[in-house]
Design a protein around this motif. Structure first.
Motif, PDB file in Angstrom:
ATOM      1  N   GLY A 152       0.733  -1.340   0.105  1.00 27.37           N
ATOM      2  CA  GLY A 152      -0.034   0.021  -0.004  1.00 27.37           C
ATOM      3  C   GLY A 152       0.673   1.250  -0.015  1.00 27.37           C
ATOM      4  O   GLY A 152       1.693   1.555   0.884  1.00 27.37           O
ATOM      5  N   CYS A 153       0.752   2.159  -1.148  1.00 26.34           N
ATOM      6  CA  CYS A 153       1.417   3.063  -1.449  1.00 26.34           C
ATOM      7  C   CYS A 153       0.771   4.520  -1.419  1.00 26.34           C
ATOM      8  O   CYS A 153       0.912   5.288  -2.111  1.00 26.34           O
ATOM      9  CB  CYS A 153       2.511   3.182  -2.357  1.00 26.34           C
ATOM     10  SG  CYS A 153       3.786   1.845  -2.330  1.00 26.34           S
ATOM     11  N   GLY A 154      -0.080   4.622  -0.262  1.00 27.09           N
ATOM     12  CA  GLY A 154      -0.777   5.989  -0.078  1.00 27.09           C
ATOM     13  C   GLY A 154       0.332   6.767   0.788  1.00 27.09           C
ATOM     14  O   GLY A 154       1.466   6.619   1.193  1.00 27.09           O
TER      15      GLY A 154
ATOM     16  N   ASP B 217       1.641  -2.104  -4.757  1.00 30.97           N
ATOM     17  CA  ASP B 217       0.088  -1.283  -4.943  1.00 30.97           C
ATOM     18  C   ASP B 217      -0.371  -1.663  -6.233  1.00 30.97           C
ATOM     19  O   ASP B 217       0.249  -2.336  -6.841  1.00 30.97           O
ATOM     20  CB  ASP B 217       0.657   0.239  -4.928  1.00 30.97           C
ATOM     21  CG  ASP B 217      -0.673   1.175  -4.386  1.00 30.97           C
ATOM     22  OD1 ASP B 217      -0.678   1.539  -3.154  1.00 30.97           O
ATOM     23  OD2 ASP B 217      -1.643   1.218  -5.382  1.00 30.97           O
ATOM     24  N   VAL B 218      -1.603  -1.264  -6.370  1.00 29.90           N
ATOM     25  CA  VAL B 218      -2.367  -1.483  -7.567  1.00 29.90           C
ATOM     26  C   VAL B 218      -2.234  -0.425  -8.562  1.00 29.90           C
ATOM     27  O   VAL B 218      -2.731  -0.282  -9.486  1.00 29.90           O
ATOM     28  CB  VAL B 218      -3.768  -1.963  -7.311  1.00 29.90           C
ATOM     29  CG1 VAL B 218      -3.886  -3.158  -6.511  1.00 29.90           C
ATOM     30  CG2 VAL B 218      -4.633  -0.691  -6.504  1.00 29.90           C
ATOM     31  N   SER B 219      -1.621   0.673  -8.060  1.00 29.59           N
ATOM     32  CA  SER B 219      -1.595   2.033  -9.047  1.00 29.59           C
ATOM     33  C   SER B 219      -0.319   2.228  -9.285  1.00 29.59           C
ATOM     34  O   SER B 219       0.643   2.352  -8.648  1.00 29.59           O
ATOM     35  CB  SER B 219      -2.018   3.412  -8.042  1.00 29.59           C
ATOM     36  OG  SER B 219      -1.800   4.494  -8.738  1.00 29.59           O
ATOM     37  N   GLU B 220      -0.147   2.666 -10.776  1.00 30.75           N
ATOM     38  CA  GLU B 220       1.220   2.903 -11.401  1.00 30.75           C
ATOM     39  C   GLU B 220       1.678   4.110 -10.740  1.00 30.75           C
ATOM     40  O   GLU B 220       2.831   4.365 -10.803  1.00 30.75           O
ATOM     41  CB  GLU B 220       1.099   2.677 -12.707  1.00 30.75           C
ATOM     42  CG  GLU B 220       1.213   1.442 -13.520  1.00 30.75           C
ATOM     43  CD  GLU B 220       2.555   0.754 -13.285  1.00 30.75           C
ATOM     44  OE1 GLU B 220       3.657   1.143 -12.732  1.00 30.75           O
ATOM     45  OE2 GLU B 220       2.511  -0.420 -13.301  1.00 30.75           O
ATOM     46  N   GLU B 221       0.739   4.975 -10.650  1.00 29.98           N
ATOM     47  CA  GLU B 221       1.307   6.493 -10.142  1.00 29.98           C
ATOM     48  C   GLU B 221       1.796   6.434  -8.866  1.00 29.98           C
ATOM     49  O   GLU B 221       2.835   7.009  -8.625  1.00 29.98           O
ATOM     50  CB  GLU B 221      -0.234   7.608 -10.238  1.00 29.98           C
ATOM     51  CG  GLU B 221       0.394   8.758  -9.942  1.00 29.98           C
ATOM     52  CD  GLU B 221      -0.948   9.683  -9.947  1.00 29.98           C
ATOM     53  OE1 GLU B 221      -0.685  10.909  -9.604  1.00 29.98           O
ATOM     54  OE2 GLU B 221      -2.170   9.426 -10.376  1.00 29.98           O
ATOM     55  N   ALA B 222       1.230   5.466  -7.875  1.00 24.76           N
ATOM     56  CA  ALA B 222       1.642   5.493  -6.616  1.00 24.76           C
ATOM     57  C   ALA B 222       3.065   4.730  -6.639  1.00 24.76           C
ATOM     58  O   ALA B 222       3.851   5.078  -5.735  1.00 24.76           O
ATOM     59  CB  ALA B 222       0.572   4.685  -5.529  1.00 24.76           C
ATOM     60  N   LEU B 223       3.145   4.058  -7.214  1.00 25.73           N
ATOM     61  CA  LEU B 223       4.213   3.018  -7.549  1.00 25.73           C
ATOM     62  C   LEU B 223       5.373   3.808  -7.885  1.00 25.73           C
ATOM     63  O   LEU B 223       6.624   3.667  -7.723  1.00 25.73           O
ATOM     64  CB  LEU B 223       4.302   1.725  -8.504  1.00 25.73           C
ATOM     65  CG  LEU B 223       3.569   0.672  -7.765  1.00 25.73           C
ATOM     66  CD1 LEU B 223       2.997  -0.322  -8.540  1.00 25.73           C
ATOM     67  CD2 LEU B 223       4.061   0.051  -6.291  1.00 25.73           C
TER      68      LEU B 223
ATOM     69  N   ALA C  37       0.266  -5.161  -7.950  1.00 25.97           N
ATOM     70  CA  ALA C  37      -0.529  -6.154  -7.481  1.00 25.97           C
ATOM     71  C   ALA C  37      -1.707  -6.304  -8.598  1.00 25.97           C
ATOM     72  O   ALA C  37      -2.151  -7.558  -8.954  1.00 25.97           O
ATOM     73  CB  ALA C  37      -1.252  -5.879  -6.266  1.00 25.97           C
ATOM     74  N   ARG C  38      -2.085  -5.303  -9.348  1.00 28.44           N
ATOM     75  CA  ARG C  38      -3.313  -5.535 -10.334  1.00 28.44           C
ATOM     76  C   ARG C  38      -2.790  -6.124 -11.408  1.00 28.44           C
ATOM     77  O   ARG C  38      -3.323  -7.111 -11.968  1.00 28.44           O
ATOM     78  CB  ARG C  38      -3.788  -4.023 -10.692  1.00 28.44           C
ATOM     79  CG  ARG C  38      -5.124  -4.279 -11.357  1.00 28.44           C
ATOM     80  CD  ARG C  38      -5.546  -2.885 -11.605  1.00 28.44           C
ATOM     81  NE  ARG C  38      -5.856  -1.861 -10.622  1.00 28.44           N
ATOM     82  CZ  ARG C  38      -6.930  -1.704  -9.788  1.00 28.44           C
ATOM     83  NH1 ARG C  38      -7.880  -2.967 -10.153  1.00 28.44           N
ATOM     84  NH2 ARG C  38      -7.049  -1.149  -8.693  1.00 28.44           N
ATOM     85  N   SER C  39      -1.582  -5.675 -11.974  1.00 27.07           N
ATOM     86  CA  SER C  39      -1.114  -6.344 -13.311  1.00 27.07           C
ATOM     87  C   SER C  39      -0.856  -7.881 -12.978  1.00 27.07           C
ATOM     88  O   SER C  39      -0.745  -8.326 -14.180  1.00 27.07           O
ATOM     89  CB  SER C  39      -0.062  -5.586 -13.877  1.00 27.07           C
ATOM     90  OG  SER C  39       1.082  -5.565 -12.829  1.00 27.07           O
TER      91      SER C  39
END
Length: 245
Positions: free
Chosen positions: A131-133, A155-161, A175-177
């Motif tokens: 989790g990268c919030g 994380d599931v967000s590329e922007e967050a990663l 995690a989403r990909s």
């Protein structure tokens, strides 16, 4: 926390990461003056209960704590009345901005305790952050400052990663990909972290999200004799299946 808002009742103003300028002080206040730039912690402790007592000195779990934005009006209001100000408010150095100070009140203090006090991360170890919030990114930054050899951000967000890489992550896992939300791919994140750590696992894993999947993955990705710290508040109404044997 919806239940806190329901308990408080409407109208309600959220916002729990707070900084600002003192515009008025009550008669009991001795340490603060009008015009002071201050930071406010998320937990306003009482200083008198069992947990606040010097023998325990654990004000973050104060038995009579108050929380701006949850149990009382929060920082999105133009003005905020803060009790126990002498105990809880801190005067800011001139070179610390209000934005930086607000982040200190919750996400950074929480991350510091998770990574260093509870997680006991030392230089040269590996940490995986799920989790990268705001909280997870703070964990990444503190791990980098501590000298972690590898910092794996999930994380599931590329922007967050991308942001995680910018602030110190050495490895990222989307995690989403990897289809972790499907039955076929439910172990994909664990497999990827196993690969990154040469099959050993991380010395420290942190669930900074609070989902069932992130909690379970964090447990499974800790190495033998490693540590897992649950930081994100459990959400989603699904209890994780945590292996205990």
């Amino acid at each position: 926390h919806d239940s806190d808002i329901a308990d408080h009742g409407l109208p309600f103003v959220p916002g729990h990461e707070v900084s600002g300028i003192v515009v008025e002080v009550g008669s009991p206040i001795r340490k603060l003056n009008v015009g002071d730039r201050v930071a406010i912690p998320f937990i306003l402790s009482c200083g008198r209960c069992r947990e606040c007592h010097p023998s325990r000195n654990r004000p973050t779990i104060c038995e009579r704590q108050m929380q701006p934005g949850f149990t009382m009006m929060g920082s999105f209001a133009e003005y905020l009345a803060l009790p126990r100000a002498d105990r809880n408010l801190c005067i800011l150095p001139p070179d610390v901005s209000f934005v930086e100070a607000a982040a200190l009140g919750c996400r950074f203090t929480t991350a510091y305790r998770a990574v260093l006090q509870q997680g006991r991360l030392v230089q040269g170890q590996t940490v995986a952050v799920f989790g990268c919030g705001g909280l997870g990114l703070s964990c990444v930054m503190i791990a980098a400052a501590q000298g972690a050899a590898r910092i794996i951000a999930v994380d599931v967000s590329e922007e967050a990663l991308d942001k995680a890489k910018e602030v110190g992550a050495t490895d990222i896992v989307n995690a989403r990909s990897r289809g972790s939300s499907t039955r076929e791919g439910e172990n994909a994140v664990r497999d990827e972290i196993s690969k990154i750590t040469d099959g050993v696992g991380a010395d420290l894993t942190i669930d900074a999200a609070g989902f069932r999947a992130t909690c379970e993955d964090a447990v499974w990705c800790a190495r033998r004799g490693g540590r897992m710290v649950q930081v994100g508040l459990p959400i989603g109404g699904q209890s994780p299946q945590v292996p205990m044997g």
